[in-house]
Write an enzyme that holds these catalytic residues in place. Structure first.
Site, PDB file in Angstrom:
ATOM      1  N   HIS A   1       0.814  -1.210   0.000  1.00  0.00           N
ATOM      2  CA  HIS A   1       0.000   0.000   0.000  1.00  0.00           C
ATOM      3  C   HIS A   1       0.849   1.262   0.000  1.00  0.00           C
ATOM      4  O   HIS A   1       1.818   1.360   0.758  1.00  0.00           O
ATOM      5  CB  HIS A   1      -0.900   0.043   1.248  1.00  0.00           C
ATOM      6  CG  HIS A   1      -1.759  -1.160   1.424  1.00  0.00           C
ATOM      7  ND1 HIS A   1      -1.917  -1.788   2.640  1.00  0.00           N
ATOM      8  CD2 HIS A   1      -2.492  -1.864   0.529  1.00  0.00           C
ATOM      9  CE1 HIS A   1      -2.732  -2.816   2.489  1.00  0.00           C
ATOM     10  NE2 HIS A   1      -3.093  -2.887   1.218  1.00  0.00           N
TER      11      HIS A   1
ATOM     12  N   HIS B   1       5.652   5.740  -0.456  1.00  0.00           N
ATOM     13  CA  HIS B   1       6.494   4.545  -0.408  1.00  0.00           C
ATOM     14  C   HIS B   1       5.660   3.328  -0.047  1.00  0.00           C
ATOM     15  O   HIS B   1       4.504   3.449   0.375  1.00  0.00           O
ATOM     16  CB  HIS B   1       7.616   4.720   0.629  1.00  0.00           C
ATOM     17  CG  HIS B   1       7.084   4.855   2.034  1.00  0.00           C
ATOM     18  ND1 HIS B   1       6.689   6.064   2.559  1.00  0.00           N
ATOM     19  CD2 HIS B   1       6.885   3.923   3.015  1.00  0.00           C
ATOM     20  CE1 HIS B   1       6.266   5.888   3.804  1.00  0.00           C
ATOM     21  NE2 HIS B   1       6.381   4.598   4.105  1.00  0.00           N
TER      22      HIS B   1
END
Length: 282
Positions: free
Chosen positions: A132, A221
């Site tokens: 995610h 990220h």
């Protein structure tokens, strides 16, 4: 797996519980042989009862206290890693894990160095799940806010288009209270502008619901591994040394792997909502 749970204790925990307590080793009578570590075959995702099924001896700390009637809200871009990229990332993870054995696999909470003994398990368990990119902080919301939040997210993000997300750099992050350190892949170029705009849209909705906004200077990220405490200095040194061996040209120009943006999802409690979905060809 049931036998394993009876012997080692049930490490699973509900997402709304405050924390999963460390499991104490069973008392042994004289002449009793202690149980060996669980076999590597039990690390197959098909054997998991949940994301914390094999969380043995670890402590999970919530980022906010549990309150009855509150549900954890998380808005994110789902990311899946291609088969070829998994093989390349696995090589790097094995190098880092050999020098930093305290790392665990994110969500599964299995020691990374155990998986590094089996390439197939390393790719399946450590890299085979969905990752995610967070578009907002994970925060508690009340039940009466759910419909409004989901509706506004869909309205604000409905006009999204296809784009590529490039993960350019291995990076180390530490959470706000310095209880966990994460080994991550950061987006520095391709997709950064689009993701930043999506974060701004989510921030607007958070503000309207009196929820804390995302970090002032967001750094999109995905996190692949974690360790207890703040080991930023030692882990970053290992990552930088290994990154130099694999670097090609200037670091900002190297794409470690990339993937298509395919939509945004929102998880509230245990329910996942599709906010927008990009079909192939769009």
């Amino acid at each position: 797996m049931e036998a394993l749970k009876e012997c080692y204790g049930d490490g699973s925990s509900d997402s709304d519980s405050e924390s999963a307590p460390s499991i104490q080793a069973p008392a042994y009578s004289e002449g009793f042989t202690p149980l060996p570590p669980p076999p590597i075959s039990l690390l197959d995702p098909t054997n998991f009862l949940g994301p914390q099924d094999l969380q043995i001896g670890q402590t999970r700390v919530r980022s906010f206290p549990h309150v009855d009637g509150n549900y954890a809200l998380h808005v994110y871009i789902p990311i899946n890693i291609s088969s070829q990229s998994k093989k390349e990332l696995a090589v790097f993870l094995k190098k880092v894990s050999s020098q930093e054995p305290s790392l665990n696999v994110v969500d599964v909470d299995v020691p990374l160095n155990i998986l590094c003994n089996n390439d197939e398990k390393l790719e399946q368990v450590a890299l085979g799940r969905e990752f995610h990119i967070s578009l907002g902080r994970t925060v508690p919301v009340r039940v009466h806010q759910i419909d409004s939040i989901v509706s506004m997210l869909r309205q604000k993000l409905q006009t999204q288009h296809h784009y590529w997300i490039d993960f350019n750099k291995w990076e180390v992050f530490v959470n706000d209270d310095q209880t966990r350190t994460f080994l991550s892949l950061e987006v520095l170029q391709g997709g950064l502008v689009e993701i930043t705009k999506q974060i701004e849209a989510v921030n607007t909705i958070y503000r309207l619901h009196n929820l804390p906004e995302f970090y002032k200077d967001p750094r999109p990220h995905i996190s692949l591994a974690w360790a207890l405490g703040d080991i930023n200095h030692s882990l970053k040194k290992v990552v930088e040394e290994e990154s130099k061996k694999y670097a090609v040209g200037e670091s900002l120009k190297k794409c470690i792997f990339n993937c298509k943006f395919k939509g945004v999802e929102c998880k509230i409690g245990k329910k996942t909502y599709t906010i927008c979905k990009i079909l192939d060809g769009q």
